[in-house]
Design a protein around this motif. Structure first.
Motif, PDB file in Angstrom:
ATOM      1  N   GLN A 196     -66.903 -31.271  44.653  1.00  0.00           N
ATOM      2  CA  GLN A 196     -66.042 -31.148  43.384  1.00  0.00           C
ATOM      3  C   GLN A 196     -66.345 -32.278  42.386  1.00  0.00           C
ATOM      4  OE1 GLN A 196     -61.922 -30.601  44.553  1.00  0.00           O
ATOM      5  NE2 GLN A 196     -62.490 -28.651  45.416  1.00  0.00           N
ATOM      6  N   GLY A 197     -66.821 -33.220  42.799  1.00  0.00           N
ATOM      7  CA  GLY A 197     -67.058 -34.470  42.031  1.00  0.00           C
ATOM      8  C   GLY A 197     -65.597 -35.135  41.710  1.00  0.00           C
ATOM      9  N   ASP A 198     -65.607 -35.696  40.470  1.00  0.00           N
ATOM     10  CA  ASP A 198     -64.571 -36.417  40.097  1.00  0.00           C
ATOM     11  C   ASP A 198     -63.292 -35.316  40.118  1.00  0.00           C
ATOM     12  OD1 ASP A 198     -65.786 -38.885  39.833  1.00  0.00           O
ATOM     13  OD2 ASP A 198     -66.252 -38.532  37.694  1.00  0.00           O
ATOM     14  N   ALA A 199     -63.389 -34.122  40.107  1.00  0.00           N
ATOM     15  CA  ALA A 199     -62.176 -33.024  40.022  1.00  0.00           C
ATOM     16  C   ALA A 199     -61.596 -33.211  41.175  1.00  0.00           C
ATOM     17  CB  ALA A 199     -62.786 -31.927  39.593  1.00  0.00           C
ATOM     18  N   ALA A 200     -62.038 -33.872  42.357  1.00  0.00           N
ATOM     19  CA  ALA A 200     -61.410 -33.601  43.734  1.00  0.00           C
ATOM     20  C   ALA A 200     -60.209 -34.549  43.561  1.00  0.00           C
ATOM     21  CB  ALA A 200     -62.474 -34.229  44.554  1.00  0.00           C
ATOM     22  N   SER A 201     -59.049 -33.774  43.846  1.00  0.00           N
ATOM     23  CA  SER A 201     -57.801 -34.372  43.894  1.00  0.00           C
ATOM     24  C   SER A 201     -57.703 -35.169  45.360  1.00  0.00           C
ATOM     25  CB  SER A 201     -56.617 -33.379  43.728  1.00  0.00           C
ATOM     26  OG  SER A 201     -56.462 -32.628  45.000  1.00  0.00           O
ATOM     27  N   MET A 202     -56.656 -36.223  45.513  1.00  0.00           N
ATOM     28  CA  MET A 202     -56.371 -36.892  46.574  1.00  0.00           C
ATOM     29  C   MET A 202     -55.682 -36.006  47.582  1.00  0.00           C
ATOM     30  SD  MET A 202     -57.642 -39.886  46.418  1.00  0.00           S
ATOM     31  CE  MET A 202     -56.970 -41.479  46.999  1.00  0.00           C
ATOM     32  N   ASN A 203     -54.713 -34.902  46.774  1.00  0.00           N
ATOM     33  CA  ASN A 203     -54.290 -33.973  47.555  1.00  0.00           C
ATOM     34  C   ASN A 203     -55.135 -33.290  48.486  1.00  0.00           C
ATOM     35  OD1 ASN A 203     -51.439 -34.369  47.128  1.00  0.00           O
ATOM     36  ND2 ASN A 203     -51.089 -33.205  45.160  1.00  0.00           N
ATOM     37  N   PRO A 244     -54.943 -47.236  49.300  1.00  0.00           N
ATOM     38  CA  PRO A 244     -53.951 -47.423  48.118  1.00  0.00           C
ATOM     39  C   PRO A 244     -54.263 -46.580  47.010  1.00  0.00           C
ATOM     40  CG  PRO A 244     -54.423 -49.468  48.914  1.00  0.00           C
ATOM     41  CD  PRO A 244     -55.108 -48.670  49.708  1.00  0.00           C
ATOM     42  N   SER A 245     -55.609 -46.533  46.725  1.00  0.00           N
ATOM     43  CA  SER A 245     -56.206 -46.169  45.416  1.00  0.00           C
ATOM     44  C   SER A 245     -57.430 -45.211  45.437  1.00  0.00           C
ATOM     45  CB  SER A 245     -56.128 -47.172  44.546  1.00  0.00           C
ATOM     46  OG  SER A 245     -57.525 -47.926  44.875  1.00  0.00           O
ATOM     47  N   ARG A 246     -57.751 -44.322  44.502  1.00  0.00           N
ATOM     48  CA  ARG A 246     -58.961 -43.767  44.619  1.00  0.00           C
ATOM     49  C   ARG A 246     -60.098 -44.721  44.709  1.00  0.00           C
ATOM     50  NH1 ARG A 246     -59.570 -38.564  43.057  1.00  0.00           N
ATOM     51  NH2 ARG A 246     -61.748 -37.884  42.429  1.00  0.00           N
ATOM     52  N   GLU A 247     -59.953 -45.918  43.919  1.00  0.00           N
ATOM     53  CA  GLU A 247     -60.956 -46.871  44.043  1.00  0.00           C
ATOM     54  C   GLU A 247     -61.087 -47.395  45.521  1.00  0.00           C
ATOM     55  OE1 GLU A 247     -63.898 -49.093  42.257  1.00  0.00           O
ATOM     56  OE2 GLU A 247     -62.829 -47.721  41.312  1.00  0.00           O
ATOM     57  N   ALA A 248     -60.206 -47.530  46.176  1.00  0.00           N
ATOM     58  CA  ALA A 248     -60.127 -48.107  47.628  1.00  0.00           C
ATOM     59  C   ALA A 248     -60.975 -47.163  48.433  1.00  0.00           C
ATOM     60  CB  ALA A 248     -59.069 -48.458  48.135  1.00  0.00           C
ATOM     61  N   LEU A 249     -60.564 -46.086  48.262  1.00  0.00           N
ATOM     62  CA  LEU A 249     -61.316 -44.926  48.927  1.00  0.00           C
ATOM     63  C   LEU A 249     -62.767 -44.773  48.809  1.00  0.00           C
ATOM     64  CD1 LEU A 249     -61.210 -42.773  51.010  1.00  0.00           C
ATOM     65  CD2 LEU A 249     -60.301 -41.022  48.848  1.00  0.00           C
ATOM     66  N   LEU A 250     -63.023 -44.775  47.382  1.00  0.00           N
ATOM     67  CA  LEU A 250     -64.389 -45.152  46.926  1.00  0.00           C
ATOM     68  C   LEU A 250     -65.294 -46.215  47.399  1.00  0.00           C
ATOM     69  CD1 LEU A 250     -64.294 -43.874  43.182  1.00  0.00           C
ATOM     70  CD2 LEU A 250     -65.541 -42.553  44.978  1.00  0.00           C
ATOM     71  N   HIS A 251     -64.677 -47.240  47.550  1.00  0.00           N
ATOM     72  CA  HIS A 251     -65.119 -48.619  48.147  1.00  0.00           C
ATOM     73  C   HIS A 251     -65.472 -48.213  49.765  1.00  0.00           C
ATOM     74  CE1 HIS A 251     -65.435 -51.812  45.135  1.00  0.00           C
ATOM     75  NE2 HIS A 251     -64.261 -51.197  44.757  1.00  0.00           N
ATOM     76  N   ALA A 252     -64.359 -47.601  50.412  1.00  0.00           N
ATOM     77  CA  ALA A 252     -64.590 -47.216  51.897  1.00  0.00           C
ATOM     78  C   ALA A 252     -65.756 -46.157  52.009  1.00  0.00           C
ATOM     79  CB  ALA A 252     -63.315 -46.559  52.300  1.00  0.00           C
ATOM     80  N   MET A 253     -65.889 -45.420  51.050  1.00  0.00           N
ATOM     81  CA  MET A 253     -67.054 -44.392  51.166  1.00  0.00           C
ATOM     82  C   MET A 253     -68.454 -45.195  51.121  1.00  0.00           C
ATOM     83  SD  MET A 253     -65.473 -41.154  48.994  1.00  0.00           S
ATOM     84  CE  MET A 253     -67.181 -40.481  48.925  1.00  0.00           C
TER      85      MET A 253
END
Length: 186
Positions: free
Chosen positions: A26-33, A51-60
């Motif tokens: 889904q790209g950027d449209a992917a929701s945290m839910n 704690p944030s989308r950015e933190a998740l992107l860093h982990a990825m």
């Protein structure tokens, strides 16, 4: 590692894996839910881990660097002919990168999290291309940095094709190897 720590690591890995799959689709449209649901955790749990989308992107990004570095290390690039090494790299990058296509499509750049990313990921590729130039497998008129950029561009295109479901990993890898080697052979 204690039982609680192992559970925490498994949960974090499940979230990262789910995020990679959902975001590749889904790209950027992917929701945290949606990511939380795919990982089998609540949204509150997801935010406790990331704690944030950015933190998740860093982990990825960190996970993808580690997986790619492991693939490169396992590929034994120095011990095989250049064309076979290019094929191993393409398969490895596309297989791992396919899970993290959202990072490459979004142009997400790793910051200071992995200061050794260049040494782990890019330098072995440049070294392979330097060897290919030295042994006459690859054109001498193309610098290793140019070859690395061209190879990376082909990998990104292959990731787009696999993420879109147009081709599988093996077909995309074969196309990258054919186009790259046919265009750069001495």
């Amino acid at each position: 590692m204690g039982k609680g720590e192992a559970m925490r690591d498994r949960t974090a890995a499940a979230i990262v894996d789910s995020a990679a799959a959902i975001m590749a689709e889904q790209g950027d449209a992917a929701s945290m839910n949606r990511i939380a649901g795919a990982a089998g955790v609540s949204r509150a749990t997801l935010y406790r881990y990331f704690p944030s989308r950015e933190a998740l992107l860093h982990a990825m990004a960190t996970t993808s660097v580690e997986e790619l570095a492991a693939r490169i290390a396992d590929a034994n690039l120095e011990g095989i002919p250049v064309d076979q090494a290019v094929a191993r790299l393409a398969r490895g990058f596309i297989a791992v990168g396919n899970r993290y296509a959202a990072l490459t499509r979004g142009g997400y750049e790793r910051t200071g999290d992995h200061p050794d990313a260049d040494a782990l990921l890019t330098e072995p590729v440049r070294a392979l291309f330097r060897r290919g130039i030295a042994d006459g497998t690859l054109r001498a008129g193309l610098a290793p940095e140019v070859l690395t950029s061209l190879f990376s561009g082909l990998i990104r295109a292959a990731l787009d094709m696999t993420a879109g479901g147009r081709v599988g990993v093996e077909e995309a890898s074969a196309a990258v190897v054919t186009v790259f080697l046919d265009g750069t052979r001495a």
